[in-house]
Design a protein around this motif. Structure first.
Motif, mmCIF file in Angstrom:
data_model
loop_
_atom_site.group_PDB
_atom_site.id
_atom_site.type_symbol
_atom_site.label_atom_id
_atom_site.label_comp_id
_atom_site.label_asym_id
_atom_site.label_seq_id
_atom_site.Cartn_x
_atom_site.Cartn_y
_atom_site.Cartn_z
ATOM 1 N N PHE A 104 0.855 -1.340 -0.132
ATOM 2 C CA PHE A 104 0.017 0.092 -0.082
ATOM 3 C C PHE A 104 0.802 1.262 -0.196
ATOM 4 C CE2 PHE A 104 -2.647 3.205 1.960
ATOM 5 C CZ PHE A 104 -3.845 2.963 1.242
ATOM 6 N N GLU A 105 1.973 1.059 0.469
ATOM 7 C CA GLU A 105 2.883 2.500 0.942
ATOM 8 C C GLU A 105 3.390 2.683 -0.559
ATOM 9 O OE1 GLU A 105 6.730 3.858 3.088
ATOM 10 O OE2 GLU A 105 5.966 2.104 3.512
ATOM 11 N N MET A 106 3.722 1.548 -1.410
ATOM 12 C CA MET A 106 4.356 1.740 -2.650
ATOM 13 C C MET A 106 3.124 2.353 -3.696
ATOM 14 S SD MET A 106 4.034 0.241 -5.801
ATOM 15 C CE MET A 106 3.461 -1.659 -5.651
ATOM 16 N N LEU A 107 2.106 1.849 -3.538
ATOM 17 C CA LEU A 107 1.152 2.317 -4.247
ATOM 18 C C LEU A 107 0.731 3.739 -4.070
ATOM 19 C CD1 LEU A 107 -1.678 -0.459 -4.525
ATOM 20 C CD2 LEU A 107 -0.064 0.297 -6.297
ATOM 21 N N GLN A 108 0.638 4.399 -2.735
ATOM 22 C CA GLN A 108 0.809 5.870 -2.600
ATOM 23 C C GLN A 108 1.664 6.628 -3.148
ATOM 24 O OE1 GLN A 108 0.730 5.094 1.794
ATOM 25 N NE2 GLN A 108 -1.453 6.289 1.822
ATOM 26 N N GLN A 109 2.983 6.179 -3.109
ATOM 27 C CA GLN A 109 3.974 6.904 -3.862
ATOM 28 C C GLN A 109 3.780 6.990 -5.532
ATOM 29 O OE1 GLN A 109 7.835 4.967 -2.777
ATOM 30 N NE2 GLN A 109 7.141 5.476 -0.550
ATOM 31 N N GLN A 110 2.836 5.800 -6.111
ATOM 32 C CA GLN A 110 2.924 5.723 -7.474
ATOM 33 C C GLN A 110 1.338 6.230 -7.977
ATOM 34 O OE1 GLN A 110 4.288 1.899 -8.998
ATOM 35 N NE2 GLN A 110 2.881 2.067 -10.704
ATOM 36 N N ILE A 111 0.564 5.969 -7.280
ATOM 37 C CA ILE A 111 -0.865 6.164 -7.832
ATOM 38 C C ILE A 111 -1.289 7.484 -7.132
ATOM 39 C CG2 ILE A 111 -3.077 5.327 -8.030
ATOM 40 C CD1 ILE A 111 -0.989 3.730 -9.156
ATOM 41 N N PRO A 112 -1.914 8.574 -7.860
ATOM 42 C CA PRO A 112 -2.763 9.624 -7.304
ATOM 43 C C PRO A 112 -3.613 9.516 -6.352
ATOM 44 C CG PRO A 112 -2.345 9.790 -9.825
ATOM 45 C CD PRO A 112 -2.164 8.433 -9.478
ATOM 46 N N PRO A 113 -3.927 10.172 -5.218
ATOM 47 C CA PRO A 113 -4.807 9.809 -4.196
ATOM 48 C C PRO A 113 -6.156 9.711 -4.769
ATOM 49 C CG PRO A 113 -3.421 11.624 -3.534
ATOM 50 C CD PRO A 113 -2.690 11.334 -4.985
ATOM 51 N N HIS A 114 -6.510 10.265 -5.725
ATOM 52 C CA HIS A 114 -8.056 10.132 -6.372
ATOM 53 C C HIS A 114 -8.142 8.827 -7.043
ATOM 54 C CE1 HIS A 114 -5.977 11.758 -9.930
ATOM 55 N NE2 HIS A 114 -6.707 11.197 -10.646
ATOM 56 N N ALA A 115 -7.230 8.177 -7.540
ATOM 57 C CA ALA A 115 -7.192 7.117 -8.300
ATOM 58 C C ALA A 115 -7.020 5.732 -7.298
ATOM 59 C CB ALA A 115 -6.132 7.265 -9.340
ATOM 60 N N LEU A 116 -6.448 6.141 -6.078
ATOM 61 C CA LEU A 116 -6.380 4.817 -5.171
ATOM 62 C C LEU A 116 -7.451 4.753 -4.219
ATOM 63 C CD1 LEU A 116 -4.380 2.831 -4.150
ATOM 64 C CD2 LEU A 116 -3.127 4.421 -2.797
ATOM 65 N N VAL A 117 -8.078 3.587 -4.288
ATOM 66 C CA VAL A 117 -9.413 3.219 -3.308
ATOM 67 C C VAL A 117 -8.931 2.029 -2.286
ATOM 68 C CG1 VAL A 117 -11.663 2.665 -2.977
ATOM 69 C CG2 VAL A 117 -10.980 4.429 -5.001
ATOM 70 N N THR A 118 -9.133 2.415 -1.148
ATOM 71 C CA THR A 118 -9.097 1.039 -0.162
ATOM 72 C C THR A 118 -10.278 0.382 0.109
ATOM 73 O OG1 THR A 118 -7.161 2.283 1.067
ATOM 74 C CG2 THR A 118 -8.155 0.313 2.200
ATOM 75 N N VAL A 119 -10.088 -0.903 -0.315
ATOM 76 C CA VAL A 119 -11.315 -1.909 -0.269
ATOM 77 C C VAL A 119 -11.081 -2.346 1.148
ATOM 78 C CG1 VAL A 119 -12.612 -3.679 -1.094
ATOM 79 C CG2 VAL A 119 -11.277 -2.220 -2.784
ATOM 80 N N ASP A 120 -12.381 -2.264 2.061
ATOM 81 C CA ASP A 120 -12.515 -2.659 3.324
ATOM 82 C C ASP A 120 -13.172 -4.058 3.216
ATOM 83 O OD1 ASP A 120 -12.510 -3.259 5.992
ATOM 84 O OD2 ASP A 120 -13.513 -1.434 6.472
ATOM 85 N N ASN A 121 -12.666 -4.928 2.906
ATOM 86 C CA ASN A 121 -13.620 -6.285 2.942
ATOM 87 C C ASN A 121 -13.725 -6.788 4.348
ATOM 88 O OD1 ASN A 121 -14.786 -8.741 2.502
ATOM 89 N ND2 ASN A 121 -13.094 -9.378 1.051
ATOM 90 N N GLU A 122 -14.819 -6.601 4.846
ATOM 91 C CA GLU A 122 -14.960 -7.067 6.261
ATOM 92 C C GLU A 122 -14.950 -8.432 6.670
ATOM 93 O OE1 GLU A 122 -18.854 -5.615 7.702
ATOM 94 O OE2 GLU A 122 -18.363 -3.369 7.330
ATOM 95 N N PHE A 123 -14.846 -9.091 5.518
ATOM 96 C CA PHE A 123 -14.515 -10.977 5.690
ATOM 97 C C PHE A 123 -13.145 -11.017 5.753
ATOM 98 C CE2 PHE A 123 -14.305 -15.239 4.163
ATOM 99 C CZ PHE A 123 -15.149 -15.694 4.798
ATOM 100 N N VAL A 124 -12.241 -10.278 5.449
ATOM 101 C CA VAL A 124 -10.788 -10.290 5.670
ATOM 102 C C VAL A 124 -10.338 -9.314 6.853
ATOM 103 C CG1 VAL A 124 -8.499 -9.676 4.602
ATOM 104 C CG2 VAL A 124 -10.469 -10.510 3.240
#
Length: 243
Positions: A152-172
Motif C-alpha cells: 500500500f505504501e508503494m501504491l501511495q507513491q505511484q498512484i494519485p490519491p484520487h485514483a487509489l481506493v482502499t477496499v475494506d472487505n469485512e470478511f478479511v
C-alpha cells in the motif's frame, strides 16, 4: 502506437507527444492485493456485473493462477492475461490504454502484483492514461499483514490519491483498517453469513439476475448487492470530468 520492448526485454515508456485525451473517459478498474484469498475475484464479479448493467458492456481480464477464476464465473466477457513476459505485458497494456468507452476490470492475482505495478511505473501508465482519456482506478483490498502495508505504501507513491481506493472487505479485516489505509477513499464491502457466501460462490450465480428475480427487496442478500452497486455507482460518478 504500441509500446516497444527495449533490448533488455522491458517496456519503453509511452511517448509524451501523444494526442491529448478527448472529454469522454474510459474507466480501468484494477482490483489488487499482494495477498491471496482476500476476495478479489468476488469484487471483480460484482463490479463487472454492475458495469454491464450500468454501461451495457465491460471487458474483464483475469490475471490469476490458483485463486477462484473470474473466467469461470463470467466467461462471456472475461479474458485471461499475463504479465510474466514482454509480449503478454504489451498485449494487456495495448488494451488498457485504449479509450474506446468500454469499461475494463482487472482481477490482478497476488503473484502478479509487483510485476504489474513495476510495468505501470516503467511505461508511465498513469500519465499516459490521462492523456488518452483513460481513467485508471486502483482498488486495493486491505489486509493487516506487513506485506499489504508495504504494498500500500508503494501504491501511495505511484498512484494519485484520487485514483487509489482502499477496499475494506469485512470478511478479511475484522475490525478497524490499519491506520495507514484508513485515510483517503474507502470502499466498504460488508461480510455475508457463511450460508449466503456459499450461495453466491456457485458458478451459475448472477448478482444482477438475483436482483431482478427476487421480489423481496428486504432480504439480506438483496440489500447487500444493492449497497455494493450503489458504492460502485459513486465510483463511476467520481470519474466524470468536472467542468
Amino acid at each position: 502506437m504500441k509500446s516497444a520492448p527495449r533490448n533488455d526485454g522491458s517496456l519503453t515508456p509511452f511517448p509524451a507527444s501523444f494526442d491529448s485525451a478527448p472529454m469522454r473517459r474510459t474507466p480501468v478498474y484494477i482490483i489488487c492485493s499482494p495477498r491471496p484469498l482476500v476476495g478479489k475475484p468476488l469484487i471483480a464479479r460484482l463490479l463487472s456485473e454492475f458495469l454491464t448493467l450500468q454501461r451495457g458492456a465491460v471487458i474483464a481480464f483475469d490475471v490469476n493462477l490458483k485463486e477462484p477464476s473470474l473466467l469461470d464465473y463470467l466467461p462471456r466477457f472475461t479474458e485471461t492475461a499475463e504479465v510474466d513476459d514482454t509480449f503478454g505485458k504489451m498485449q494487456l497494456m495495448d488494451r488498457l490504454i485504449l479509450n474506446d468507452g468500454v469499461a475494463k476490470v482487472i482481477d490482478l492475482g497476488f503473484h502478479a502484483f509487483d510485476e504489474f505495478f513495476k510495468m505501470c511505473d516503467e511505461i508511465g501508465f498513469i500519465k499516459e492514461a490521462a492523456r488518452r482519456g483513460v481513467a485508471p482506478l486502483v482498488l486495493f483490498v486491505a489486509d493487516t499483514d506487513r506485506v499489504s502495508a508495504r504494498a500500500f505504501e508503494m501504491l501511495q507513491q505511484q498512484i494519485p490519491p484520487h485514483a487509489l481506493v482502499t477496499v475494506d472487505n469485512e470478511f478479511v479485516v475484522r475490525g478497524e483498517l490499519p491506520a495507514a489505509m484508513g485515510h483517503g477513499r474507502i470502499l466498504a464491502i460488508a461480510a455475508l453469513p457463511v450460508f449466503l457466501k456459499t450461495y453466491i460462490d456457485r458458478l451459475g450465480f448472477s448478482f444482477t439476475a438475483y436482483l431482478r428475480s427476487e421480489k423481496d427487496a428486504s432480504t439480506e442478500l438483496h440489500q447487500w448487492i444493492r449497497k455494493n452497486y450503489s458504492s460502485f455507482r459513486e465510483l463511476e460518478l467520481s470519474l466524470v470530468p468536472q467542468r
